[in-house]
Write a protein that holds these residues in place. Sequence first.
Motif, PDB file in Angstrom:
ATOM      1  N   THR A  22     -43.117 -67.410 -81.559  1.00  0.00           N
ATOM      2  CA  THR A  22     -43.510 -67.849 -80.219  1.00  0.00           C
ATOM      3  C   THR A  22     -44.405 -66.796 -79.585  1.00  0.00           C
ATOM      4  OG1 THR A  22     -41.457 -69.079 -79.977  1.00  0.00           O
ATOM      5  CG2 THR A  22     -42.625 -68.527 -77.953  1.00  0.00           C
ATOM      6  N   TRP A  23     -45.497 -67.253 -79.000  1.00  0.00           N
ATOM      7  CA  TRP A  23     -46.511 -66.404 -78.390  1.00  0.00           C
ATOM      8  C   TRP A  23     -46.695 -66.836 -76.939  1.00  0.00           C
ATOM      9  CZ3 TRP A  23     -49.576 -63.080 -81.623  1.00  0.00           C
ATOM     10  CH2 TRP A  23     -49.287 -63.175 -82.993  1.00  0.00           C
ATOM     11  N   SER A  24     -47.095 -65.921 -76.071  1.00  0.00           N
ATOM     12  CA  SER A  24     -47.393 -66.293 -74.692  1.00  0.00           C
ATOM     13  C   SER A  24     -48.510 -65.414 -74.148  1.00  0.00           C
ATOM     14  CB  SER A  24     -46.146 -66.183 -73.815  1.00  0.00           C
ATOM     15  OG  SER A  24     -45.684 -64.853 -73.791  1.00  0.00           O
ATOM     16  N   GLY A  25     -49.162 -65.914 -73.107  1.00  0.00           N
ATOM     17  CA  GLY A  25     -50.254 -65.165 -72.498  1.00  0.00           C
ATOM     18  C   GLY A  25     -51.042 -66.054 -71.567  1.00  0.00           C
ATOM     19  N   GLY A  26     -52.315 -65.791 -71.466  1.00  0.00           N
ATOM     20  CA  GLY A  26     -53.144 -66.557 -70.551  1.00  0.00           C
ATOM     21  C   GLY A  26     -54.600 -66.475 -70.899  1.00  0.00           C
ATOM     22  N   GLY A  27     -55.401 -67.027 -70.010  1.00  0.00           N
ATOM     23  CA  GLY A  27     -56.838 -67.037 -70.216  1.00  0.00           C
ATOM     24  C   GLY A  27     -57.515 -67.860 -69.154  1.00  0.00           C
ATOM     25  N   ARG A  40     -52.020 -70.219 -67.894  1.00  0.00           N
ATOM     26  CA  ARG A  40     -50.928 -69.540 -68.588  1.00  0.00           C
ATOM     27  C   ARG A  40     -50.585 -70.391 -69.803  1.00  0.00           C
ATOM     28  NH1 ARG A  40     -50.112 -64.835 -68.450  1.00  0.00           N
ATOM     29  NH2 ARG A  40     -47.934 -65.078 -68.973  1.00  0.00           N
ATOM     30  N   CYS A  41     -50.311 -69.745 -70.921  1.00  0.00           N
ATOM     31  CA  CYS A  41     -50.104 -70.485 -72.163  1.00  0.00           C
ATOM     32  C   CYS A  41     -48.884 -69.985 -72.925  1.00  0.00           C
ATOM     33  CB  CYS A  41     -51.324 -70.351 -73.071  1.00  0.00           C
ATOM     34  SG  CYS A  41     -52.849 -70.956 -72.355  1.00  0.00           S
ATOM     35  N   THR A  57     -49.122 -75.126 -75.235  1.00  0.00           N
ATOM     36  CA  THR A  57     -49.080 -75.673 -73.885  1.00  0.00           C
ATOM     37  C   THR A  57     -49.710 -74.666 -72.946  1.00  0.00           C
ATOM     38  OG1 THR A  57     -47.036 -76.859 -74.382  1.00  0.00           O
ATOM     39  CG2 THR A  57     -47.581 -76.576 -72.067  1.00  0.00           C
ATOM     40  N   CYS A  58     -50.706 -75.115 -72.193  1.00  0.00           N
ATOM     41  CA  CYS A  58     -51.379 -74.269 -71.214  1.00  0.00           C
ATOM     42  C   CYS A  58     -51.466 -75.034 -69.894  1.00  0.00           C
ATOM     43  CB  CYS A  58     -52.795 -73.921 -71.653  1.00  0.00           C
ATOM     44  SG  CYS A  58     -52.894 -72.925 -73.155  1.00  0.00           S
TER      45      CYS A  58
END
Length: 143
Positions: A22-27, A40-41, A57-58
């Motif tokens: 599982t990864w998370s972050g943004g852009g 946010r993703c 999912t973003c």
Amino acid sequence: MAVSAASPSHAQASAFAGMAGTWSGGGTVTLDDGSNERIRCRATYRVIGASMEMVLTCASDAYKINLAADVVAAGGQVTGKWTESSRNIGGSIQGRGAAGSLQVVAEAAGFAANIALRTAGNKQQITLRADSQFRAANISLSK
């Protein structure tokens, strides 16, 4: 012969190297009117040998992406199917992959998006380009 037979199998699995989990972050996402929004993703990858299931999912205040894909790597080629549930669209994925890096095109009737995904250690970059409601997304994720 045994070494030769093992090599293609290793090449198949390496397309998804380091992606599982599982990864998370943004852009940012660029919409068709040229405006940019921060997103946010969260991404989850389930890798089983030469196949991978992906859910991305973003969301921003006004925009949401719900992308799911099932892909298989064979001989440097990546193929599979994808769906985007918030827009009720889906189709095929084709492209190339090696060592945790994918360059694919997701297509459906009247839609095409170029997707580049690169994984290095606990960092991942995803770039999407399309001629649709959204023009582009640039996403940085970490484990």
